[in-house]
Design a protein around this motif. Structure first.
Motif, PDB file in Angstrom:
ATOM      1  N   GLU A   1      -8.710  -5.768   3.825  1.00  0.00           N
ATOM      2  CA  GLU A   1      -7.652  -6.620   4.388  1.00  0.00           C
ATOM      3  C   GLU A   1      -8.159  -7.390   5.596  1.00  0.00           C
ATOM      4  O   GLU A   1      -7.796  -8.555   5.803  1.00  0.00           O
TER       5      GLU A   1
ATOM      6  N   HIS B   1      -5.249  -0.760   9.146  1.00  0.00           N
ATOM      7  CA  HIS B   1      -5.784  -2.042   8.675  1.00  0.00           C
ATOM      8  C   HIS B   1      -7.086  -1.776   7.916  1.00  0.00           C
ATOM      9  O   HIS B   1      -8.134  -1.514   8.517  1.00  0.00           O
ATOM     10  N   LYS B   2      -7.009  -1.821   6.596  1.00  0.00           N
ATOM     11  CA  LYS B   2      -8.174  -1.525   5.765  1.00  0.00           C
ATOM     12  C   LYS B   2      -9.182  -2.669   5.857  1.00  0.00           C
ATOM     13  O   LYS B   2      -8.823  -3.830   6.078  1.00  0.00           O
ATOM     14  N   ASP B   3     -10.455  -2.327   5.643  1.00  0.00           N
ATOM     15  CA  ASP B   3     -11.516  -3.319   5.839  1.00  0.00           C
ATOM     16  C   ASP B   3     -11.411  -4.488   4.877  1.00  0.00           C
ATOM     17  O   ASP B   3     -11.724  -5.631   5.240  1.00  0.00           O
TER      18      ASP B   3
ATOM     19  N   ASP C   1     -17.373   3.220   5.653  1.00  0.00           N
ATOM     20  CA  ASP C   1     -16.479   3.681   6.728  1.00  0.00           C
ATOM     21  C   ASP C   1     -16.214   5.172   6.542  1.00  0.00           C
ATOM     22  O   ASP C   1     -15.748   5.603   5.486  1.00  0.00           O
TER      23      ASP C   1
ATOM     24  N   LYS D   1     -16.492  -2.991   0.098  1.00  0.00           N
ATOM     25  CA  LYS D   1     -16.179  -1.689   0.699  1.00  0.00           C
ATOM     26  C   LYS D   1     -17.253  -1.348   1.722  1.00  0.00           C
ATOM     27  O   LYS D   1     -18.433  -1.310   1.403  1.00  0.00           O
TER      28      LYS D   1
ATOM     29  N   ARG E   1      -7.000   4.322   7.756  1.00  0.00           N
ATOM     30  CA  ARG E   1      -6.905   3.203   8.679  1.00  0.00           C
ATOM     31  C   ARG E   1      -5.656   2.399   8.333  1.00  0.00           C
ATOM     32  O   ARG E   1      -5.370   2.153   7.155  1.00  0.00           O
TER      33      ARG E   1
END
Length: 443
Positions: free
Chosen positions: A65, A61-63, A54, A51, A59
């Motif tokens: 992912e 596009h999650k980080d 952020d 994680k 978002r």
């Protein structure tokens, strides 16, 4: 409409070409990696651990992912950030990541810039958790720490870059530790380019030794290193943590004097033949000025074919192997160079594209995750005859398989190329994945 235009080949007028083939992909074999990753809990560990800090509340596009996308792209051989744009609508990658479209190059670049020291710590947690899972399938009796440094070339005035006199070039000077028996990359750390080889080596190895002592007490650990790591602090750390080691020493007049009896022996062996190869082995106890006590040193003295000068190899060790076996044990660390070459050429380890050293350090950890996931896949589930192949060859044979996608109300069917010559190996790999048994509970 340009995709519907047919082009006739001049070499054969009966051949026409267009780009109206339908929903196709050229990387269908990446499903094997996805199936393996799911079996060992790789994606779950990442989702539970990773994680970024952020501040955005939403978002598309999650980080986590984005991280998974980068890992799978790297394994498939798509190293550049711009490759994300070319793969945006690829059906295989979108299915693997359960998305409609992949994150674009600007999105991925912003993702990299959000990584910091916290994400570096998280990568370390992911590596440790994944070792537990992999070792629960196949617990190693021995682990061989092959520690070394290398050069990652830089371009321009990047943070932390420097001139390294050993490589006579500008760049970063990272520390790497592989398992010399399996090729697993156990730890990697990006360092400034100008630091000496052993700089930070003790701090680098200490957590790794503690992990193996605490979690894998029945596994015997060994370490090999070149003369850049011949520092007494590292010797003491290894000796106090039950690690057997063989580390090369730089030759000096005292060592030459201690080995003078081998010089005499070589003189005797070559008295009547100054052309052929000759070698002899020996050992003695030696204490450098910075050492607290004497340590065993094994020496190899040799006369190369066609040369008059003798060559000497000095190895300090706490192992009980006879001198010849000990020298052979040390010299086998040449495999380490192959691991580093595979990491650079096959997984883009040395792509230091950011001005920020911290971002580059995080990029290195992502490449390390991709390398290890693929190395576990190769070692645990590939057909036996394919396990010694390099990543580029395996990509060509098992990952770069074309397919046509057919969608129904309930299923997505990937119709792989009928003429694929490696169908047997594909299904054998899939069956090996299904037979894997983890002895650890997946969360």
């Amino acid at each position: 409409m340009s995709s519907l235009v047919e082009t006739r080949l001049e070499c054969n007028n009966s051949i026409k070409i267009n780009f109206d083939g339908g929903d196709l992909s050229s990387d269908t074999g990446i499903f094997l990696i996805k199936e393996f990753a799911d079996k060992i809990g790789f994606d779950k560990v990442i989702k539970n651990t990773f994680k970024t800090n952020d501040l955005a509340t939403f978002r598309i596009h999650k980080d986590v992912e984005n991280l998974q996308q980068k890992i799978y792209q790297t394994i498939a051989g798509y190293f550049q950030d711009d490759d994300a744009d070319e793969l945006t609508n690829d059906p295989v990658f979108n299915t693997i990541l359960d998305k409609d479209t992949l994150a674009s190059q600007p999105t991925m670049s912003r993702f990299f810039n959000r990584m910091d020291t916290d994400t570096l710590d998280q990568y370390d947690q992911i590596h440790r958790a994944m070792r537990q899972r992999v070792y629960s399938i196949e617990t190693p009796e021995n682990v061989l720490f092959d520690i070394d440094s290398t050069l990652f070339g830089t371009y321009g005035n990047q943070e932390g870059e420097g001139f390294n006199y050993h490589y006579s070039s500008h760049g970063y000077h990272p520390l790497l530790c592989y398992d010399g028996l399996t090729g697993d990359l156990l730890k990697a750390e990006l360092r400034d380019g100008s630091v000496y080889t052993s700089n930070g080596a003790v701090e680098f190895m200490k957590p790794l030794l503690t992990e193996y002592m605490d979690q894998y007490p029945d596994t015997k650990v060994y370490l090999r290193g070149d003369s850049g790591f011949a520092v007494p602090e590292l010797f003491s750390l290894l000796e106090h943590n039950g690690c057997s080691y063989a580390i090369r020493l730089k030759a000096n007049n005292v060592l030459y004097k201690e080995a003078s009896h081998l010089t005499d022996e070589l003189d005797y062996l070559t008295a009547t033949n100054k052309v052929d190869y000759a070698v002899c082995y020996g050992e003695f106890y030696y204490q450098a000025g910075s050492w607290e006590y004497p340590r065993r040193v094994v020496v190899k003295a040799e006369k190369p074919t066609g040369q008059m000068l003798y060559m000497y190899t000095f190895i300090v060790t706490n192992m009980e192997l006879n001198p010849e076996s000990l020298i052979q044990f040390y010299c086998n660390r040449g495999r380490m160079e192959n691991f580093i070459k595979e990491s650079k050429n096959g997984f883009d380890f040395d792509s230091m594209s950011s001005h920020s050293k911290l971002v580059n350090a995080n990029r290195l950890q992502i490449s390390m995750l991709a390398y290890n996931l693929f190395n576990w896949f190769k070692r645990l589930v590939l057909p036996q005859k394919m396990r010694k192949l390099q990543v580029d060859t395996i990509r060509l044979k098992l990952i770069k398989i074309a397919s046509r996608i057919v969608r129904s109300a309930r299923y997505i069917i990937f119709k792989l190329c009928s003429s694929c010559p490696y169908k047997t190996e594909f299904f054998e790999t899939l069956e090996n994945i299904r037979r894997l048994k983890l002895q650890i509970q997946l969360e």
